[in-house]
Scaffold this active site. Structure first.
Site, mmCIF file in Angstrom:
data_model
loop_
_atom_site.group_PDB
_atom_site.id
_atom_site.type_symbol
_atom_site.label_atom_id
_atom_site.label_comp_id
_atom_site.label_asym_id
_atom_site.label_seq_id
_atom_site.Cartn_x
_atom_site.Cartn_y
_atom_site.Cartn_z
ATOM 1 N N ARG A 186 0.881 20.813 -10.930
ATOM 2 C CA ARG A 186 1.793 20.862 -9.786
ATOM 3 C C ARG A 186 1.572 22.155 -9.004
ATOM 4 N NH1 ARG A 186 6.630 18.086 -9.817
ATOM 5 N NH2 ARG A 186 6.796 18.834 -7.690
ATOM 6 N N CYS A 230 5.876 12.632 -15.531
ATOM 7 C CA CYS A 230 6.209 13.681 -14.567
ATOM 8 C C CYS A 230 7.208 14.678 -15.138
ATOM 9 C CB CYS A 230 6.735 13.053 -13.284
ATOM 10 S SG CYS A 230 8.274 12.144 -13.476
ATOM 11 N N ASP A 242 8.298 6.711 -16.572
ATOM 12 C CA ASP A 242 9.275 7.651 -16.008
ATOM 13 C C ASP A 242 10.653 7.251 -16.539
ATOM 14 O OD1 ASP A 242 10.419 9.672 -14.478
ATOM 15 O OD2 ASP A 242 10.300 8.577 -12.580
ATOM 16 N N HIS A 275 7.392 10.541 -4.511
ATOM 17 C CA HIS A 275 7.218 11.889 -5.066
ATOM 18 C C HIS A 275 5.735 12.269 -4.906
ATOM 19 C CE1 HIS A 275 8.070 15.424 -7.201
ATOM 20 N NE2 HIS A 275 8.407 14.960 -8.385
ATOM 21 N N GLN A 327 4.009 15.251 -6.932
ATOM 22 C CA GLN A 327 3.799 14.922 -8.336
ATOM 23 C C GLN A 327 2.559 14.054 -8.508
ATOM 24 O OE1 GLN A 327 5.693 15.829 -11.247
ATOM 25 N NE2 GLN A 327 3.794 15.051 -12.098
ATOM 26 N N ARG A 359 13.781 18.440 -1.193
ATOM 27 C CA ARG A 359 14.052 17.427 -2.237
ATOM 28 C C ARG A 359 15.403 16.816 -1.906
ATOM 29 N NH1 ARG A 359 13.436 17.594 -8.723
ATOM 30 N NH2 ARG A 359 11.335 17.123 -7.988
#
Ligand code: CP
Ligand code: NVA
Length: 305
Positions: free
Chosen positions: A289, A261, A221, A131, A134, A104
C-alpha cells in the site's frame, strides 16, 4: 497517467495501471536501498476520513513524508464536514491550501463530487463502491510474487463489496481471469460485472468450490464492511461457507497465493490456519500500500508542483 485523479480503477487504462505498478516497484527499491525520493517536497496532502482506518491513514501519511511532503488528517467528525458543510465547498477550500486530497467515505458520488469541485488531484481511499488503492497494491503483490498478471486466475470469495468491485475491474484490465463466488443478494455491482463480461474472462458463481479451481491468487474480505455493522448478524448466516480454508486451497493451483486487504476475521471469511500459512503474502500486500500510493501521489501530484 491519463487521469488527473484516482477515483476508481474503471477510469484507468491498462497502461496507467502498468505505469503505477512500475513506479511502485521503483519506490520500493529506492526505499530498501535508502535512495531518497523527495519529489513532493513542500506539498501537502489533505486526508478526509469519514470511516476508520489503520493502513490507509498510516501508509498515506508515511508515504507523503517519504516523498518530502506532509499529510493532514481530517476526521469528518471533527471538521465542518461532519456538521454538514457541503463537499463542493470543502473541495474549493482545500484546493487553496493543499496539493492533493485523499478521501475515505461512503457514497462514491461524494468522491466524484469532491473531484469535480477540487482543482487539485483527488485519490479515493475507499468508498462503498470501490477500493482502488488497495487493489493496485494487490496487483503489485501478485506481479511481484508471480512475475506477471496476464493469464493468471484471480478468485474472490465472499461479499460483492468495494473490494470485489475493484478486484474484478483491476484483474480484467490486467488480463487476468476473474472468478467470483458470492451468495445470492450480495453480488458485485452490475456495471462492474457487465464491464468484466465485455472485456475479459469473468465467471460469477454462488459456489466457492467452483471459483477456487486452479486459482493463482485467492482473495476474500470481511462479511460486513464498514457501515454495514447493523446487518452483521444476517450476514453471518448468509455467508456461511464463503470462507478460504484448507479444502478451498486444495482446489487452487499449487503455489497459489492468498491475499486479504485486512482487517481479517479469522474463523469467518478465512481460517486462522490459511491466514497464518499465507501471512507473509498478506503482510507484503499491506506493505505494498505504501509503495503503490507513493507512486500514485508522485504521478498525480509531481507535475502540479
Ligand atoms: N485495507 C485497508 O484499507 O485497511 P484500513 O481500513 O486499515 O485502512
Ligand atoms: N470491505 C471492507 C474493506 C476494508 C479495508 C470495508 O469496506 O470495510
Amino acid at each position: 497517467m491519463t487521469q488527473k485523479n484516482l477515483l476508481k480503477l474503471m477510469d484507468l487504462t491498462q497502461e496507467d495501471i502498468t505505469e503505477i505498478l512500475d513506479t511502485a516497484d521503483q519506490m520500493k527499491y529506492n526505499l530498501k536501498h535508502h535512495i531518497p525520493h523527495p519529489s513532493l517536497q513542500g506539498q501537502t496532502l489533505a486526508m478526509i476520513f469519514e470511516k476508520s482506518s489503520t493502513r490507509t491513514r498510516t501508509s498515506f501519511e508515511v508515504g507523503m513524508y517519504q516523498l518530502g511532503g506532509h499529510a493532514l488528517f481530517l476526521s469528518s467528525k471533527e471538521s465542518q464536514l461532519g456538521r454538514g458543510e457541503p463537499i463542493e465547498d470543502t473541495a474549493r477550500v482545500l484546493s487553496r491550501y493543499c496539493n492533493g486530497i485523499m478521501i475515505r467515505t461512503y457514497a462514491q458520488s461524494q468522491v466524484e463530487d469532491l473531484a469535480q469541485y477540487a482543482t487539485i488531484p483527488v485519490i479515493n481511499g475507499l468508498s462503498d463502491f470501490c477500493h482502488p488503492c488497495q487493489v493496485l497494491a494487490d496487483l503489485m503483490t501478485i506481479r511481484e510474487k508471480m512475475t506477471r498478471l496476464e493469464g493468471l486466475k484471480l478468485c474472490y470469495i465472499g461479499d460483492g463489496n468495494n473490494m470485489a468491485n475493484s478486484l474484478i475491474v483491476g484483474g480484467i484490465k490486467c488480463g487476468m481471469k476473474v472468478s467470483v463466488a458470492c451468495p445470492d443478494g450480495y453480488l458485485p455491482d452490475a456495471s462492474v460485472m457487465e464491464f468484466a463480461r465485455q472485456n475479459g474472462q469473468f465467471e460469477l458463481t454462488d459456489q466457492p468450490e467452483i471459483a477456487a479451481v486452479d486459482a493463482d491468487a485467492l482473495f476474500t474480505d470481511v462479511w460486513a464492511s464498514m457501515g454495514m455493522e447493523q446487518d452483521a448478524a444476517a450476514r453471518r448466516i448468509a455467508f456461511q461457507g464463503y470462507q478460504i480454508n484448507d479444502a478451498i486451497m486444495s482446489l487452487a493451483h499449487p503455489g497459489a497465493i492468498v491475499q486479504h486487504c485486512l482487517p481479517a476475521h479469522r474463523g469467518e471469511e478465512i481460517t486462522a490456519q490459511v491466514f497464518e500459512a499465507h501471512a507473509d503474502e498478506i503482510f507484503e500486500e499491506a506493505e505494498n500500500r505504501l509503495h503503490v500510493q507513493k507512486a500514485v501521489m508522485h504521478l498525480l501530484m509531481h507535475k502540479n508542483k
